[in-house]
Enzyme design. Structure first.
Site, mmCIF file in Angstrom:
data_model
loop_
_atom_site.group_PDB
_atom_site.id
_atom_site.type_symbol
_atom_site.label_atom_id
_atom_site.label_comp_id
_atom_site.label_asym_id
_atom_site.label_seq_id
_atom_site.Cartn_x
_atom_site.Cartn_y
_atom_site.Cartn_z
ATOM 1 N N ARG A 207 24.200 27.782 53.470
ATOM 2 C CA ARG A 207 25.374 26.907 53.545
ATOM 3 C C ARG A 207 26.685 27.674 53.685
ATOM 4 O O ARG A 207 27.677 27.126 54.163
ATOM 5 C CB ARG A 207 25.395 25.966 52.335
ATOM 6 C CG ARG A 207 24.386 24.863 52.461
ATOM 7 C CD ARG A 207 24.318 24.064 51.187
ATOM 8 N NE ARG A 207 23.230 24.473 50.319
ATOM 9 C CZ ARG A 207 23.183 24.239 49.017
ATOM 10 N NH1 ARG A 207 24.181 23.622 48.431
ATOM 11 N NH2 ARG A 207 22.143 24.613 48.298
ATOM 12 N N GLU A 243 20.955 28.428 40.009
ATOM 13 C CA GLU A 243 20.930 27.337 39.034
ATOM 14 C C GLU A 243 19.531 26.722 38.948
ATOM 15 O O GLU A 243 19.128 26.242 37.900
ATOM 16 C CB GLU A 243 21.967 26.260 39.413
ATOM 17 C CG GLU A 243 22.240 25.310 38.274
ATOM 18 C CD GLU A 243 23.112 24.126 38.673
ATOM 19 O OE1 GLU A 243 23.480 24.001 39.851
ATOM 20 O OE2 GLU A 243 23.405 23.306 37.781
HETATM 21 O O1 LIG Z 1 25.790 30.300 41.868
HETATM 22 P P1 LIG Z 1 24.337 30.159 42.098
HETATM 23 O O2 LIG Z 1 23.595 29.748 40.838
HETATM 24 O O3 LIG Z 1 23.757 31.425 42.681
HETATM 25 O O4 LIG Z 1 24.063 28.992 43.106
HETATM 26 C C1 LIG Z 1 24.818 28.825 44.284
HETATM 27 C C2 LIG Z 1 24.021 29.059 45.514
HETATM 28 O O5 LIG Z 1 22.956 28.111 45.603
HETATM 29 C C3 LIG Z 1 22.937 27.569 46.920
HETATM 30 O O6 LIG Z 1 22.256 28.375 47.818
HETATM 31 P P2 LIG Z 1 20.681 28.349 48.096
HETATM 32 O O7 LIG Z 1 20.294 29.729 48.418
HETATM 33 O O8 LIG Z 1 19.948 27.697 47.001
HETATM 34 O O9 LIG Z 1 20.482 27.342 49.253
HETATM 35 P P3 LIG Z 1 20.864 27.282 50.806
HETATM 36 O O10 LIG Z 1 19.912 28.195 51.493
HETATM 37 O O11 LIG Z 1 20.674 25.845 51.091
HETATM 38 O O12 LIG Z 1 22.289 27.702 50.969
HETATM 39 C C4 LIG Z 1 24.389 27.529 47.292
HETATM 40 O O13 LIG Z 1 24.577 27.381 48.684
HETATM 41 C C5 LIG Z 1 24.883 28.844 46.748
HETATM 42 O O14 LIG Z 1 24.670 29.896 47.664
HETATM 43 N N1 LIG Z 2 24.181 21.787 41.624
HETATM 44 C C1 LIG Z 2 24.079 22.277 42.865
HETATM 45 N N2 LIG Z 2 24.296 21.480 43.928
HETATM 46 C C2 LIG Z 2 24.193 21.978 45.179
HETATM 47 N N3 LIG Z 2 23.868 23.247 45.446
HETATM 48 C C3 LIG Z 2 23.631 24.063 44.404
HETATM 49 N N4 LIG Z 2 23.305 25.375 44.358
HETATM 50 C C4 LIG Z 2 23.195 25.718 43.078
HETATM 51 N N5 LIG Z 2 23.452 24.681 42.288
HETATM 52 C C5 LIG Z 2 23.716 23.635 43.099
#
Ligand SMILES: O=P(O)(O)OC[C@H]1O[C@H](OP(=O)(O)OP(=O)(O)O)[C@H](O)[C@@H]1O
Ligand SMILES: Nc1ncnc2[nH]cnc12
Length: 343
Positions: A207, A243
């Site tokens: 994202r 998370e």
């Molecule tokens: O602060 P944190 O606990 O590390 O969580 C935040 C991350 O979680 C998600 O990414 P994720 O890699 O899960 O998914 P995506 O591939 O959809 O971006 C979001 O886009 C952040 O990069």
């Molecule tokens: N609560 C949340 N919602 C969307 N993306 C996430 N990535 C980590 N925590 C999230």
């Protein structure tokens, strides 16, 4: 002095919070048809977005908030030539002018013919005649702030779902359905970093990649930080958690940064800060500096900010907090949490 108030001081216009953030100073004699395009071929010289520039699209039209009419870059650059520095005009085009809605007939005609020479000379006249109308959203000083009016507008279109075993998984896909809002989001970020000597923007898979327009607006490279095994010739962070369940590893390509680079790490959301800390680790390994971690959403209760500061980021910025995120997505009767971890 905070970073944003420093920016305010350096702006070209008044400190009136109601005034436009980046509006070009009022033009003397504007709108009276005095301006000419000059000799044939000068239009290209007037523009600092050259044909080779990835930002340059000769057919792209944007609405100038000064008069509410739409122009191509060449038309705008020709119109303002000699009145404003090209850099200021580029920032104006990127941050203040908004994408124009293509008129059906014009869009069709353009597809088949492309712009005529008459069109490019006619536009300054059209500009002169255009009646002021408020069509585009202009950023106010308040819009730039965390949880301000713009943040609230964006928050309204980011619903949460029970997903990945979380009660509130924020679906940022909502804001992508509103191009003007998302463009304004990217403009806020670009404005924040314009005067800090940033050399590269780094975005996290997946994202974080949505924020490439910030790098485009700033005219600096965008560097992809990808999960392990997705691109060649990389260095890797250690494993990290987020998370929700699962472990990831973040990578950067060797040579993507040079020692001394001043970078912004961008992501859609900071929760525990695990992802951003992996990025900070990679930047430090390249002997570069994290000027700021920049996130559209900050889930403050999870204290990711503290982790990032401890890991070596100079600052952390979030635009939207959970205080203003409150839209539960309507769930269909057959809704199931189908979130799976990728690794
Ligand atoms: O602060 P944190 O606990 O590390 O969580 C935040 C991350 O979680 C998600 O990414 P994720 O890699 O899960 O998914 P995506 O591939 O959809 O971006 C979001 O886009 C952040 O990069
Ligand atoms: N609560 C949340 N919602 C969307 N993306 C996430 N990535 C980590 N925590 C999230």
């Amino acid at each position: 002095m905070t970073r944003s108030s420093k920016d305010e001081k350096q702006d070209r216009h008044s400190g009136d919070p109601k005034s436009s953030v980046n509006a070009l100073p009022k033009k003397e004699g504007a709108g009276r048809g005095k301006f000419t395009l000059g000799k044939a071929g000068d239009e290209r010289n007037a523009s600092s977005l050259s044909k080779d520039d990835p930002n340059y699209d000769p057919d792209e039209r944007r609405v100038d908030p000064e008069d509410g009419a739409s122009y191509t870059w060449d038309e705008l650059a020709a119109y303002y030539k000699g009145k404003f520095k090209m850099k200021a005009l580029e920032a104006y085009w990127n941050d203040e002018c908004t994408p124009a809605k293509p008129k059906k007939s014009r869009a069709k005609a353009k597809k088949s013919q492309g712009p005529t020479p008459e069109e490019s000379t006619a536009k300054p006249k059209a500009k002169a005649k255009a009646k002021p109308k408020v069509e585009s959203k202009r950023l106010s000083e308040e819009d730039l702030g965390t949880d301000g009016p713009l943040a609230k507008e964006i928050a309204k279109v980011i619903p949460y779902f029970p997903y990945k075993k979380l009660d509130r998984f924020y679906d940022i896909g909502g804001v992508l359905k509103h191009p003007k809002l998302f463009n304004a989001m990217c403009s806020v970020m670009a404005k924040r970093y314009r005067k800090l000597g940033v050399t590269k923007i780094l975005g996290f898979e997946a994202r974080g990649f949505l924020f490439t327009p910030v790098a485009i607006k700033l005219g600096v490279p965008f560097v992809m930080l990808r999960k392990a095994g997705k691109m060649p010739n990389t260095i890797s962070s250690g494993p990290y958690t987020k998370e929700y369940e699962g472990v990831d590893e973040m990578c950067i390509q060797k040579g993507a940064l040079v020692p001394g680079d001043k970078v912004i790490l961008i992501d859609d959301l900071i929760a525990t800060g695990g992802t951003l800390c992996a990025g900070i680790e990679l930047v430090k390994a390249c002997e570069a500096e994290v000027v700021e971690c920049s996130c559209m959403i900050e889930l403050k209760a999870l204290k990711g900010r503290d982790r990032c500061l401890k890991a070596g980021a100079k600052d952390v910025w979030g635009f939207i907090s959970e205080d203003i995120l409150g839209e539960a997505a309507p769930l269909p009767d057959d809704y199931v949490d189908d979130g799976k971890h990728s690794s």
